[in-house]
Structures are given as C-alpha cells and as structure tokens.
Design a protein around this motif. Structure first.
Motif, PDB file in Angstrom:
ATOM      1  N   ALA A  32      -5.374  -6.741  -8.216  1.00 33.23           N
ATOM      2  CA  ALA A  32      -5.348  -5.464  -7.498  1.00 33.23           C
ATOM      3  C   ALA A  32      -4.153  -4.637  -7.886  1.00 33.23           C
ATOM      4  O   ALA A  32      -4.108  -3.452  -7.629  1.00 33.23           O
ATOM      5  CB  ALA A  32      -5.329  -5.716  -5.993  1.00 33.23           C
ATOM      6  N   SER A  33      -3.153  -5.227  -8.496  1.00 38.87           N
ATOM      7  CA  SER A  33      -1.954  -4.478  -8.863  1.00 38.87           C
ATOM      8  C   SER A  33      -2.033  -3.871 -10.244  1.00 38.87           C
ATOM      9  O   SER A  33      -1.095  -3.248 -10.704  1.00 38.87           O
ATOM     10  CB  SER A  33      -0.723  -5.391  -8.793  1.00 38.87           C
ATOM     11  OG  SER A  33      -0.818  -6.406  -9.776  1.00 38.87           O
ATOM     12  N   GLY A 128      -6.090  -5.644  -0.915  1.00 38.40           N
ATOM     13  CA  GLY A 128      -4.660  -5.512  -0.633  1.00 38.40           C
ATOM     14  C   GLY A 128      -4.093  -4.120  -0.775  1.00 38.40           C
ATOM     15  O   GLY A 128      -2.890  -3.922  -0.557  1.00 38.40           O
ATOM     16  N   VAL A 129      -4.906  -3.126  -1.109  1.00 37.50           N
ATOM     17  CA  VAL A 129      -4.391  -1.757  -1.267  1.00 37.50           C
ATOM     18  C   VAL A 129      -4.262  -1.109   0.104  1.00 37.50           C
ATOM     19  O   VAL A 129      -5.182  -1.189   0.931  1.00 37.50           O
ATOM     20  CB  VAL A 129      -5.302  -0.921  -2.177  1.00 37.50           C
ATOM     21  CG1 VAL A 129      -4.777   0.512  -2.275  1.00 37.50           C
ATOM     22  CG2 VAL A 129      -5.396  -1.553  -3.554  1.00 37.50           C
ATOM     23  N   PRO A 220       0.988   7.911  -4.917  1.00 44.45           N
ATOM     24  CA  PRO A 220       2.349   7.555  -5.305  1.00 44.45           C
ATOM     25  C   PRO A 220       3.444   8.390  -4.654  1.00 44.45           C
ATOM     26  O   PRO A 220       4.606   8.004  -4.676  1.00 44.45           O
ATOM     27  CB  PRO A 220       2.350   7.752  -6.819  1.00 44.45           C
ATOM     28  CG  PRO A 220       1.278   8.765  -7.064  1.00 44.45           C
ATOM     29  CD  PRO A 220       0.228   8.484  -6.041  1.00 44.45           C
ATOM     30  N   PHE A 221       3.067   9.531  -4.053  1.00 44.24           N
ATOM     31  CA  PHE A 221       4.074  10.391  -3.423  1.00 44.24           C
ATOM     32  C   PHE A 221       3.618  10.828  -2.040  1.00 44.24           C
ATOM     33  O   PHE A 221       2.426  10.946  -1.769  1.00 44.24           O
ATOM     34  CB  PHE A 221       4.344  11.636  -4.273  1.00 44.24           C
ATOM     35  CG  PHE A 221       5.059  11.354  -5.560  1.00 44.24           C
ATOM     36  CD1 PHE A 221       6.448  11.331  -5.620  1.00 44.24           C
ATOM     37  CD2 PHE A 221       4.340  11.089  -6.715  1.00 44.24           C
ATOM     38  CE1 PHE A 221       7.108  11.055  -6.806  1.00 44.24           C
ATOM     39  CE2 PHE A 221       4.985  10.819  -7.921  1.00 44.24           C
ATOM     40  CZ  PHE A 221       6.376  10.793  -7.962  1.00 44.24           C
ATOM     41  N   TYR A 240       3.798   1.833  -3.295  1.00 48.59           N
ATOM     42  CA  TYR A 240       2.560   2.202  -3.979  1.00 48.59           C
ATOM     43  C   TYR A 240       1.963   1.004  -4.700  1.00 48.59           C
ATOM     44  O   TYR A 240       2.684   0.219  -5.342  1.00 48.59           O
ATOM     45  CB  TYR A 240       2.838   3.326  -4.983  1.00 48.59           C
ATOM     46  CG  TYR A 240       1.614   3.877  -5.653  1.00 48.59           C
ATOM     47  CD1 TYR A 240       0.493   4.239  -4.913  1.00 48.59           C
ATOM     48  CD2 TYR A 240       1.571   4.035  -7.032  1.00 48.59           C
ATOM     49  CE1 TYR A 240      -0.636   4.757  -5.528  1.00 48.59           C
ATOM     50  CE2 TYR A 240       0.450   4.560  -7.660  1.00 48.59           C
ATOM     51  CZ  TYR A 240      -0.657   4.921  -6.900  1.00 48.59           C
ATOM     52  OH  TYR A 240      -1.772   5.418  -7.521  1.00 48.59           O
ATOM     53  N   TRP A 241       0.659   0.842  -4.588  1.00 49.55           N
ATOM     54  CA  TRP A 241      -0.012  -0.361  -5.084  1.00 49.55           C
ATOM     55  C   TRP A 241       0.066  -0.539  -6.595  1.00 49.55           C
ATOM     56  O   TRP A 241      -0.075  -1.649  -7.095  1.00 49.55           O
ATOM     57  CB  TRP A 241      -1.469  -0.381  -4.622  1.00 49.55           C
ATOM     58  CG  TRP A 241      -2.310   0.766  -5.131  1.00 49.55           C
ATOM     59  CD1 TRP A 241      -2.443   1.994  -4.569  1.00 49.55           C
ATOM     60  CD2 TRP A 241      -3.143   0.771  -6.289  1.00 49.55           C
ATOM     61  NE1 TRP A 241      -3.293   2.787  -5.301  1.00 49.55           N
ATOM     62  CE2 TRP A 241      -3.750   2.054  -6.366  1.00 49.55           C
ATOM     63  CE3 TRP A 241      -3.438  -0.168  -7.281  1.00 49.55           C
ATOM     64  CZ2 TRP A 241      -4.621   2.417  -7.390  1.00 49.55           C
ATOM     65  CZ3 TRP A 241      -4.316   0.200  -8.303  1.00 49.55           C
ATOM     66  CH2 TRP A 241      -4.893   1.475  -8.347  1.00 49.55           C
TER      67      TRP A 241
END
Length: 536
Positions: A32-33, A128-129, A220-221, A240-241
């Motif tokens: 997931a990453s 997991g996100v 991300p922001f 952030y994931w």
C-alpha cells in the motif's frame, strides 16, 4: 489541518509500483505504500524541513471543492489536497517529463479488473490509507464521492460523459462501477481532479458548502490558508501514504499582472511563476538562476464563427475567413515562437490527431474567390466579441482585422470584460469570437464531445453536422483503438473542411522556475503537481 514545525525532518519513501494495467485487469501492487509512477530503483531521500516553495499565480481561485472546481487555481488546490482512484503515468519527451495519459496507473486503487463486456469495473483499494483526518479511505468514501460529483453543478457533466450507471461498495475495500455502455475514456475521466476521493466520515453533519472553503482529502498537502485576494499556503501532510512531500510548505502569491509575475521570478522573489508571456521567455532564459519550461500543450486558440448566423452559415464564407488569417505573423510576431500553427479542431499532441482536410494558408486571392462564389464579392461587415485579459488575443484580432479589410470584409472588434464574455458565449448568439480551450482528457472523443458534437455543452458557435455526430457516437463505444482512431480522423477531416473555426495556434505551456527546483512534470490539465517537486 496539520501544521509542521520548522525543524521537523520529513522522509519521502519512493517505492516502485509493480502493478501494470493490462487490457482486462491490473494485478495488485505488492504494498500500500508504493508510489504510482515512481521509477524502478528509486531510493528514499530525506526532505529538509526548511524546503519551501513560493509560486506566483495569476488568479486566486474560487473553491476548494473537487466536484465544483473549474479554474486552474482551484484545480491546483484539489490536486494538492486530494488523491484519485487512478492517475497517469509519466514519460520523457524531448528531454522533458510529461504525463502519459495513455497509461493509467494505480493510486488509491491498487488494482482493478474489467468485465468482458467492458461495462463493469471493479476496483480494489489500498489497505491502510488514511485521510488527513485519520479516517480510513474506504469503498463507502468512493461511493459518497461519486454521488457528490453526479449531483454537482460543475462535475456532473463529466459524470455523464463517463456514463456511470451505478457505484456499489462490495465490501470495505472493493468498489464496483457499472456503466450504461462501454466507454473507452472512462479510466481517463475518473483520473481527473473532479473525482478526487472525499472523506465521507468527516463530512457527516457538514452543510453542502463546507468543502468550498475546507478540504477533506488524503493528499500530500493541507490548505492551511486561502485568501483569494492575496495568497494561499499549503503545508505538507507528514503522514501521507506515499511518504511525506519533499517540500514542507508551498505559498501561492496571487499576482494578476503578468509583468509583475515575470519581475518577481527574475529577481528571485518567487521560486516559480506561471502564465509567463511569450515575449518574456527569451529574457528569462538569459537568467542563469532560472529554468524556463516551455512544453507543447493541447491548449488551442481559435476564431469561432456562428454557423447559424449569416453570412457564416455559408461554408465558403467560413473557408474564406480561414484563408485571410496571417498565420506566420501570429506565431512569430505575437507568440514569439512559443506556439505552433493549429491544423485541426484537435491539438496535434492528442492521440488520434490528423490534419486531413487542412488546406488553409494565408492566401487573399483564394479568400476573394470564395467570397465571390458565396455571393459576397463586395464583402460584408461583422462583429467580433473579444474577452479581456489576454494580450495575444487583442494583437491577433488587430492583425486579422487588417487582413480581412484587404478582401473587403470589415470586422468590428467589441471588447468586453472576461466575465461578461463568458456569459455572452454561453448564450450561443455571438456572431464571432476568439476563445481558447484545454482538454483535460487527452482524447479526441473528450475534445470533440465538448466542442463539435451537436449536443456538446461547449459548442457555443452552433456547429452541427449529422455525420460528425454519428462518427463521434460510434467512436465513443468502439473498443478497438485502431477503428476508433479512423472514426475520429474522419470526423476531424469533415470539421476542418467545413471550417466552423478558423484555427489560430496551439500554445506552449510556459512555466518559469528556479534552477534549484527539480521534479516538474507537465500535465495536459496544466495543473502543477507539487508533490514530486524538490528544492536543491
């Protein structure tokens, strides 16, 4: 929203995505990453907490709501604060990184499969996100999001263009989207920012306007501050994931005058500036501290003629106008070489483009001949409505006006405020106007569907051709890419021959930036993605 302290160390984990998109299915990514679009062999690199970016933007934006965003600044906020189910790949063209819109890659969806009849898409979400609130991204979030788009004022047309029938959460991490009919553009459409996935749990109890000034994404922001009159501040999402951004903060300075944006960039007062005038490119390129990115875009400029208003209901008159356009002057004198001649209703970097049917050049004798054949040998007079805010449009209009006078045609230039022009344009009764267009989905079907299809929502000059409509409808459901390309080529050839527009030029997308910046990628929607950027 999360604020980052000045001395916090950020780690960006860049892993490769192993999931590839096959014709019928996309196998799951291994983690997931994993970062969609990351290069093989990418390594983890730390980000400096003091790594900030300041950008000179032209407009302040109108909303933070993904479903309602429709201007470049609002779109930029959405891309920064949200993620989508899927995204585009990246390729290198002439040494520049550009989006590969033909390649759909995993984002929040780690994999997907397509039914044999191309009517049902099943997406498997990454595990997991989490949204910036800490709530998990679930199938219910996707259902909630698409329902918002369906009922929105702005994004609903795209929902209709995607031809979505139903959206169903099969379980917490599986979403099924059924279509009314096969649609080869579906995956490209849901990659658009309007389909950014919204935190459904955080939205419980919130009113309909909450997302206009707040965000509820997993991006991300976070938007820490937004004042449309002055600036916006985006702060990094450390959790952030895909890994924390390399930039800790991005500040957008809203600077309406292009000359001021150029000055700020040239002096080093900002790290980046958009909407750089073509005339200033050479001087900025001479500054060794700067890098000027000039990418061939699919933003086009055209002179639209109302096909229901005399004399432009006559194809020969429209063709005659096309022969009066001083193409070389527009490209060289107005655009200083930062554009190319347009030879189809579709931009030349769009897959399926063709210049078949294009015979136009600056030829006043040919224009006079066609006017004579059309019964307008003594010329005529018409009004051109020109929206404010674009110097090249004004310069183009003056040059075209002078050439038309040489064949006995008087073009009266009526300047109006930009907002007024947009309202007038929607009523579809302007005799003639100059306008630009950028297709966010880089596909002839998207482009022609808006602008040249008889029922297209942006067909403001009333072009109507039954054969073109039929070709577009056939192509929209044609699963074979080669057959689809032939249908779109035939449609373009007919349109070009009938000249509902006089084609002017295709813009370069010009962005100036500090030479210390890296990671810039050009996208057809012209939205800057801040996440890949870093500052050396």
């Amino acid at each position: 929203m999360k604020k980052m302290t000045k001395h916090l160390t950020l780690l960006l984990v860049l892993c490769i995505v192993l999931a590839g998109c096959a014709a019928k299915s996309n196998p799951p990514a291994s983690s997931a990453s994993q970062s969609p679009g990351a290069d093989s062999g990418a390594t983890t690199q730390p980000a400096a907490a003091s790594s900030t970016l300041t950008v000179a933007f032209s407009e302040g934006g109108t909303t933070l709501d993904p479903a309602e965003a429709s201007d470049l600044t609002s779109d930029t906020f959405v891309i920064a604060a949200y993620d989508q189910l899927v995204t585009y790949g990246v390729k290198t063209v002439d040494g520049a990184d550009v989006a590969n819109t033909d390649e759909i890659k995993p984002m929040l969806a780690e994999s997907w499969s397509v039914s044999d009849d191309n009517l049902t898409y099943t997406f498997k979400l990454r595990s997991g996100v989490k949204f910036q609130s800490g709530n998990p991204v679930t199938a219910d979030s996707v259902v909630y999001t698409l329902d918002r788009v369906k009922n929105s004022k702005s994004g609903s047309f795209l929902y209709g263009m995607a031809d979505i029938k139903t959206v169903t959460a099969k379980d917490a991490s599986t979403v099924e989207i059924a279509l009314n009919k096969p649609n080869h553009m579906f995956m490209q459409i849901i990659a658009l920012y309007n389909f950014s996935i919204v935190d459904d749990v955080a939205m419980k109890g919130k009113n309909a306007d909450y997302l206009k000034t707040n965000t509820a994404g997993s991006g991300p922001f976070a938007v820490e501050k937004w004042d449309p009159a002055s600036e916006a501040v985006l702060t990094a999402n450390a959790d952030y994931w895909q890994g924390a951004p390399k930039l800790s903060k991005v500040t957008l300075k809203f600077t309406k005058e292009a000359s001021n944006r150029v000055l700020l960039l040239d002096k080093g007062d900002v790290d980046m500036a958009i909407e750089i005038p073509a005339k200033d490119v050479a001087s900025l390129q001479a500054n060794s501290a700067l890098s000027v990115k000039s990418n061939a875009s699919n933003r086009i400029l055209f002179l639209a003629l109302n096909n229901k208003v005399k004399p432009f209901d006559n194809v020969k008159v429209r063709q005659a106008i096309a022969y009066t356009i001083p193409y070389d002057q527009l490209i060289n004198d107005v655009m200083h070489g930062q554009a190319k001649q347009m030879k189809s209703a579709v931009a030349s970097n769009t897959p399926g483009y063709t210049d078949k049917g294009y015979t136009y050049e600056h030829n006043l004798d040919k224009a006079k001949q066609l006017l004579e054949e059309a019964g307008y040998g003594n010329g005529f007079s018409f009004d051109l409505t020109l929206g404010s805010g674009f110097q090249d449009w004004e310069d183009d209009a003056v040059l075209i006006q002078a050439e038309l006078a040489k064949v006995g045609v008087t073009m009266n230039i009526n300047k109006v405020a930009r907002a007024q022009f947009l309202e007038m344009q929607k009523k579809k009764n302007l005799t003639a106007y100059i306008s630009k267009w950028t297709s966010f989905v880089n596909d002839p079907g998207y482009h022609l569907g808006f602008l040249m299809y008889g029922k297209g929502s942006s067909n403001y000059n009333n072009y109507s051709n039954a054969e073109v409509d039929k070709l577009w409808e056939q192509a929209s459901q044609e699963p074979n890419a080669d057959a689809r390309k032939q249908l779109y080529e035939k449609a373009q050839e007919i349109i070009t021959t009938e000249a509902p527009w006089s084609y002017l030029y295709e813009y370069n997308r010009i962005v100036g930036m500090s030479a210390k910046l890296s990671g810039y990628v050009y996208y057809p929607d012209e939205i800057i993605r801040f996440y890949p950027l870093s500052k050396n």
